[in-house]
Motif scaffolding. Sequence first.
Motif: not given
Lengths: 250, 250
Positions: B43, B46-48, B61-62, B64-65
């Motif tokens: 994750f 993937a930047g999440w 949590v990043g 990006r979401i």
Amino acid sequence: MKSLLKSLEILEAVAEHQPVSVGELAKRLSLPKSTVQRVLLTFHEAGWLRQRRGDMTRWEVGARILGVRPPELNGGRLYAAAREPMRELRDATNETVHLSIPDGLNSVVLIDRADCQQNVRTFSPLGDAAPFHATANGMAIMAWLSDQEIDDIIARGLPAFTEQTITRPDRLREELAAIRQRGYSLNMSNYRPAICAIGAAIMDADNRPVGSLCISMPQSRYDPARLSQWGQQVVEAARRISLMQPADPI
Amino acid sequence: MKSLLKSLEILEAVAEHQPVSVGELAKRLSLPKSTVQRVLLTFHEAGWLRQRRGDMTRWEVGARILGVRPPELNGGRLYAAAREPMRELRDATNETVHLSIPDGLNSVVLIDRADCQQNVRTFSPLGDAAPFHATANGMAIMAWLSDQEIDDIIARGLPAFTEQTITRPDRLREELAAIRQRGYSLNMSNYRPAICAIGAAIMDADNRPVGSLCISMPQSRYDPARLSQWGQQVVEAARRISLMQPADPI
DNA sequence: TCACGTCGTGCCATATTATGGAACGCCATG
DNA sequence: CATGGCGTTCCATAATATGGCACGACGTGA
């Protein structure tokens, strides 16, 4: 985990093109139809994707994802606190106002916007990620990070986006010092051509930057004579929001 | 795709408990540490997900979401349009106002809130999912769905949450007809004990329900004498928001 | 100071699991 | 009636996720 990376790509593609069909996704991502469909069904099973009402063959993002948010947004305190000051700043300047938060040390992400009423106005989609070193919001936040964190961001590289982008580390550090002194940051087409912005950081109760606000305008309307006044207004708006931010729980 | 389902569970657990460590997640989900870590790293790739600033062992949590949203929220038009009317309704009633959207035909999800200033007030976290048939927001939306969609929701079952929950299909259809007639929906502790609400649907330009608004209050402050007036105020607020909703692109 | 427990991390043989080509049924179109 | 495009399903195979184990770092208490 290749399969997870692939699945997230598919999810993001759905978000970007929703409502979208299996075949369209498969073409767009150059993946076999069966693979894409399996992933879609699995996301559906988990409640993350749903079929469009009345059309079982088009997929879109479900609302479950709204429960998964970065910690800055928990309780919506930043959104809620920023709402009124953003509107007022927009009305005072008649320009679009942007609210961003840092995504770790990777980028700043646009999370809210107060649009102005002008015929010519800037536009960025919510969720857009932008680099720290080339945007008003990014530099405003960066200015208040620790030296080590600043070094970290610089170490990841300072790519140029326009002629004006600051790409030399020493020049960037100078600019950050200037921001700390005057309170607001300045973007003179450093990222997107012909777009200027004036930004200021939002701090939490521990005095850590948790977001930033900027006035975003077409270069054609940028007026140096008003810079000082608008700068102070952005700083004041950011300060009001900062006062409503809680301390960072360990 | 077992691995994807498991990964999403882990992601949701991170969102719920952030910032959280590998070991804590593993314990909480009863999974091997190595499995959890592999998922976290993926994750992250993937930047999440990201590591917390200054603590490489805690995950959160990043941002990006935030680019992955249900279509109703694209451009933030519902959020933006609802902002002002929600505030006004909150001020007029001195009660908390909730904004929800449907998640397909599965549930309604709380996406925004205008909190009142009372010492005793209702609280629901943003992102919370609730059933159509037992909430003011859910029934307000449901009332304007097609007969087929209503049948569909009923077919999924009408579980009871309190003594007041409407569980009989014919009784629910009667209630929906009443809502269509008077314009607003009513929740008298149908879902959570001692919590009442008055709701109204928000419609898009095609006259499809895309969300709903409700006044949420402790039962102790529910006053039948004011019902008609507050009902009209909710309906009016929802109507104002509806006027700003675009048509649903095919 | 040392022993211990805890935690995050990396490895690797194994078995589980994702893969994707092919075929099917459906529908709209020419 | 033929055709092309679509979503869906199946299954042998290869690819990949798995998780037990061990290592090093860190903090704690004897």
